[in-house]
Design a protein around this motif. Structure first.
Motif, PDB file in Angstrom:
ATOM      1  N   TRP A 117      -0.127  12.723  -0.714  1.00  0.00           N
ATOM      2  CA  TRP A 117      -0.683  12.522   0.622  1.00  0.00           C
ATOM      3  C   TRP A 117      -1.980  11.740   0.483  1.00  0.00           C
ATOM      4  O   TRP A 117      -2.896  12.156  -0.231  1.00  0.00           O
ATOM      5  N   PRO A 118      -2.072  10.593   1.164  1.00  0.00           N
ATOM      6  CA  PRO A 118      -3.276   9.757   1.038  1.00  0.00           C
ATOM      7  C   PRO A 118      -4.520  10.400   1.659  1.00  0.00           C
ATOM      8  O   PRO A 118      -4.418  11.174   2.604  1.00  0.00           O
ATOM      9  N   ALA A 119      -5.661  10.033   1.148  1.00  0.00           N
ATOM     10  CA  ALA A 119      -6.929  10.510   1.697  1.00  0.00           C
ATOM     11  C   ALA A 119      -7.334   9.718   2.945  1.00  0.00           C
ATOM     12  O   ALA A 119      -7.872  10.290   3.892  1.00  0.00           O
ATOM     13  N   LYS A 120      -7.081   8.425   2.944  1.00  0.00           N
ATOM     14  CA  LYS A 120      -7.492   7.565   4.067  1.00  0.00           C
ATOM     15  C   LYS A 120      -6.519   7.682   5.226  1.00  0.00           C
ATOM     16  O   LYS A 120      -5.302   7.662   5.045  1.00  0.00           O
ATOM     17  N   ARG A 121      -7.066   7.776   6.442  1.00  0.00           N
ATOM     18  CA  ARG A 121      -6.235   7.900   7.651  1.00  0.00           C
ATOM     19  C   ARG A 121      -5.280   6.708   7.796  1.00  0.00           C
ATOM     20  O   ARG A 121      -4.129   6.881   8.197  1.00  0.00           O
ATOM     21  N   SER A 122      -5.732   5.512   7.485  1.00  0.00           N
ATOM     22  CA  SER A 122      -4.868   4.340   7.644  1.00  0.00           C
ATOM     23  C   SER A 122      -3.652   4.443   6.723  1.00  0.00           C
ATOM     24  O   SER A 122      -2.536   4.070   7.106  1.00  0.00           O
ATOM     25  N   ASN A 123      -3.846   4.962   5.535  1.00  0.00           N
ATOM     26  CA  ASN A 123      -2.727   5.143   4.616  1.00  0.00           C
ATOM     27  C   ASN A 123      -1.852   6.320   5.019  1.00  0.00           C
ATOM     28  O   ASN A 123      -0.636   6.292   4.834  1.00  0.00           O
ATOM     29  N   GLN A 124      -2.463   7.361   5.585  1.00  0.00           N
ATOM     30  CA  GLN A 124      -1.683   8.488   6.096  1.00  0.00           C
ATOM     31  C   GLN A 124      -0.712   8.001   7.171  1.00  0.00           C
ATOM     32  O   GLN A 124       0.454   8.400   7.197  1.00  0.00           O
ATOM     33  N   LYS A 125      -1.213   7.125   8.024  1.00  0.00           N
ATOM     34  CA  LYS A 125      -0.358   6.589   9.092  1.00  0.00           C
ATOM     35  C   LYS A 125       0.817   5.808   8.502  1.00  0.00           C
ATOM     36  O   LYS A 125       1.949   5.922   8.979  1.00  0.00           O
ATOM     37  N   LEU A 126       0.571   5.020   7.472  1.00  0.00           N
ATOM     38  CA  LEU A 126       1.658   4.299   6.807  1.00  0.00           C
ATOM     39  C   LEU A 126       2.730   5.249   6.285  1.00  0.00           C
ATOM     40  O   LEU A 126       3.926   5.018   6.460  1.00  0.00           O
ATOM     41  N   ARG A 175      11.682   6.314  -3.953  1.00  0.00           N
ATOM     42  CA  ARG A 175      11.122   6.033  -2.626  1.00  0.00           C
ATOM     43  C   ARG A 175      10.870   7.312  -1.838  1.00  0.00           C
ATOM     44  O   ARG A 175      10.921   7.341  -0.614  1.00  0.00           O
ATOM     45  N   LYS A 176      10.563   8.400  -2.556  1.00  0.00           N
ATOM     46  CA  LYS A 176      10.163   9.653  -1.928  1.00  0.00           C
ATOM     47  C   LYS A 176       8.642   9.729  -1.942  1.00  0.00           C
ATOM     48  O   LYS A 176       7.999   9.267  -2.889  1.00  0.00           O
ATOM     49  N   ILE A 177       8.076  10.331  -0.909  1.00  0.00           N
ATOM     50  CA  ILE A 177       6.625  10.484  -0.833  1.00  0.00           C
ATOM     51  C   ILE A 177       6.190  11.442  -1.939  1.00  0.00           C
ATOM     52  O   ILE A 177       6.686  12.551  -2.033  1.00  0.00           O
ATOM     53  N   ARG A 178       5.269  10.979  -2.782  1.00  0.00           N
ATOM     54  CA  ARG A 178       4.840  11.799  -3.920  1.00  0.00           C
ATOM     55  C   ARG A 178       3.429  12.348  -3.754  1.00  0.00           C
ATOM     56  O   ARG A 178       3.038  13.270  -4.458  1.00  0.00           O
ATOM     57  N   LYS A 226       0.835  -1.203   0.000  1.00  0.00           N
ATOM     58  CA  LYS A 226       0.000   0.000   0.000  1.00  0.00           C
ATOM     59  C   LYS A 226       0.869   1.250   0.000  1.00  0.00           C
ATOM     60  O   LYS A 226       0.565   2.221  -0.672  1.00  0.00           O
ATOM     61  N   LEU A 227       1.958   1.205   0.764  1.00  0.00           N
ATOM     62  CA  LEU A 227       2.851   2.350   0.847  1.00  0.00           C
ATOM     63  C   LEU A 227       3.406   2.728  -0.521  1.00  0.00           C
ATOM     64  O   LEU A 227       3.546   3.912  -0.838  1.00  0.00           O
ATOM     65  N   ASP A 228       3.693   1.742  -1.352  1.00  0.00           N
ATOM     66  CA  ASP A 228       4.261   2.006  -2.682  1.00  0.00           C
ATOM     67  C   ASP A 228       3.367   2.916  -3.528  1.00  0.00           C
ATOM     68  O   ASP A 228       3.860   3.614  -4.411  1.00  0.00           O
ATOM     69  N   ASN A 229       2.068   2.917  -3.262  1.00  0.00           N
ATOM     70  CA  ASN A 229       1.150   3.771  -4.007  1.00  0.00           C
ATOM     71  C   ASN A 229       1.436   5.260  -3.805  1.00  0.00           C
ATOM     72  O   ASN A 229       0.997   6.090  -4.598  1.00  0.00           O
ATOM     73  N   PHE A 230       2.158   5.592  -2.733  1.00  0.00           N
ATOM     74  CA  PHE A 230       2.396   6.988  -2.380  1.00  0.00           C
ATOM     75  C   PHE A 230       3.861   7.390  -2.524  1.00  0.00           C
ATOM     76  O   PHE A 230       4.236   8.498  -2.161  1.00  0.00           O
TER      77      PHE A 230
END
Length: 92
Positions: free
Chosen positions: A18-27, A13-16, A4-8
């Motif tokens: 910000w996820p909408a879902k809190r669970s993904n934000q935490k990742l 391997r830089k964050i590209r 899931k992290l790879d989606n962001f």
């Protein structure tokens, strides 16, 4: 096979994004938190630099606040010193 992290993350391997879902934000925040060392005190400028080196969409202030809000980093009341809090062993 990605996570899931790879989606962001981009190819470096830089964050590209910000996820909408809190669970993904935490990742994403936990991943960013892994870039900081335990038992090291960081200035705000040092925290900003580490964040800037690990994301691509130019919002280090937001990410710094999220690191604190998720308790991945702690800071003094005046915001001058940041550190990674000791993590208690989690039993599953």
């Amino acid at each position: 096979m990605g996570t899931k992290l790879d989606n962001f993350l981009d190819h470096e391997r830089k964050i590209r994004s910000w996820p909408a879902k809190r669970s993904n934000q935490k990742l994403v925040i936990e991943y960013l938190g892994s870039k900081f060392n335990n038992e090291v005190e960081y200035s705000e400028a040092e925290v900003n630099e580490i964040i800037k080196q690990n994301h691509t969409y130019n919002d280090h202030c937001y990410l710094r606040r999220e690191l604190v809000d998720y308790h991945v980093l702690e800071r003094t009341g005046d915001g001058r010193v940041y550190w990674k809090p000791r993590q208690e062993a989690e039993s599953e």
